[in-house]
Scaffold this active site. Structure first.
Site, short mmCIF file in Angstrom:
data_model
loop_
_atom_site.label_atom_id
_atom_site.label_comp_id
_atom_site.label_asym_id
_atom_site.label_seq_id
_atom_site.Cartn_x
_atom_site.Cartn_y
_atom_site.Cartn_z
CD GLU A 171 -2.89 -1.13 2.33
OE1 GLU A 171 -2.76 -0.20 3.29
OE2 GLU A 171 -3.77 -1.86 2.55
CG HIS A 194 -6.28 -0.24 5.13
ND1 HIS A 194 -4.95 -0.75 4.99
CD2 HIS A 194 -6.85 -0.48 5.93
CE1 HIS A 194 -4.90 -1.49 6.52
NE2 HIS A 194 -6.20 -1.34 6.56
#
Length: 316
Positions: A171, A194
């Site tokens: 990420e 997220h």
């Protein structure tokens, strides 16, 4: 330094996001919205369904999984769940014996497991093939749990009717452009950055919960929900007990230290004690009855003199 997280405060926020994604996927709303933004009017009903009467399979029946099950039943879904730990079902939820059994039975599969060596790529090519044709996968747990390449192939082939993914193996460290994933532009695929626990309510509760954990660690030595530290706790010493003190000691996790600690405390009444270790660090807590300040000094000096001792505190 003991670092705490907040494992419970965002449970409701994650569960609500998953319910929203179930509805969005079943109606292909992600694709319809994108088409409208591109100036395309595409009114269709083919492949769009109500979620009432459908089966939701929950993998990981912890705080989030149980909340999700309750919400899913409230909108008319059937709930089955799978966990490696024996647990009691909430509401009408039903446990299954194997992961494959859950995958084969569910119209929607939602993942809520921790990141461990056992859960890495627990949903891969085989597991996706076991899922019903036309079913949906939702991952709001950890990015390493799903084989992203295999999921993309399953979506492009039409075996899965859609997916919602909130977490990824890698990420970005900051907001902005540059996100890459094989899932981009897959049909009926919702990608979010997220944000499962990113609500005002969850963030406020995280602050409260972490602050409470730190306060309890300072006052009583309890280290429950520490992420980098052994987790220990003892019931509180009654306020009316003026002769019992609590010894807490952090030491190197090597053989023989617990024996040395107990030798130091052997001449005193130890009401209760607990010890745990994590990596190179071990943590020891004991409630000891003493008669005067001299005995307190003797215990403290004996423990701090141990070569393996890192830090010792005396709590009253």
């Amino acid at each position: 330094i003991c670092v705490f997280n907040s494992p419970f405060s965002n449970s409701r926020s994650v569960a609500e996001l998953v319910i929203a994604e179930i509805i969005l996927l079943s109606r292909q709303l992600g694709d319809r919205s994108r088409e409208m933004h591109d100036g395309v009017w595409n009114k269709v009903s083919n492949g769009c369904y109500e979620i009432r009467g459908k089966t939701l399979g929950i993998i990981g029946y912890g705080h989030i999984g149980t909340q999700l099950g309750v919400l899913a039943e409230s909108v008319g879904m059937h709930v089955v769940w799978y966990d490696v730990v024996p647990l009691m079902s909430i509401g009408m939820g039903r446990s299954v014996e194997t992961l494959d059994e859950l995958l084969a039975e569910s119209d929607f599969v939602s993942l809520h497991v921790p990141e461990t060596s056992d859960t890495k790529n627990m949903i891969g090519k085989h597991e996706l093939s076991v899922m019903k044709k036309g079913s949906y996968l939702i991952n709001a747990s950890r990015g390493t749990v799903v084989d992203i390449e295999a999921l993309a192939d399953s979506l492009k082939s039409g075996h899965l009717a859609g997916a919602a993914v909130d977490v990824y193996p890698k990420e970005p460290f900051a907001n902005g452009p540059g996100f890459e994933s094989p899932l981009r532009n897959c049909p009926n695929t919702l990608l979010t950055p997220h944000i499962g626990g990113s609500t005002e309510e969850a963030q406020r509760m995280i602050g409260v919960e972490v602050a409470a954990a730190i306060t309890k660690f300072i006052d009583s030595g309890a280290s429950i929900n520490a992420v980098n530290f052994p987790q220990c706790d003892l019931r509180d010493i009654p306020s009316t007990d003026l002769t019992t003190l609590r010894i807490v000691n952090v030491h190197q996790n090597v053989p023989g230290v617990l024996k040395q600690l107990n030798n130091i405390l052997a001449d005193y009444n130890v009401n209760k004690q607990i010890s745990d270790s994590k990596g190179d660090v071990a943590y020891f807590m004991a409630d000891v009855t003493v008669n005067d300040q001299n005995e307190i000094n003797t215990i403290y000096e004996g423990i701090t003199a141990l070569n393996e001792s890192i830090i010792t505190r005396v709590l009253f």
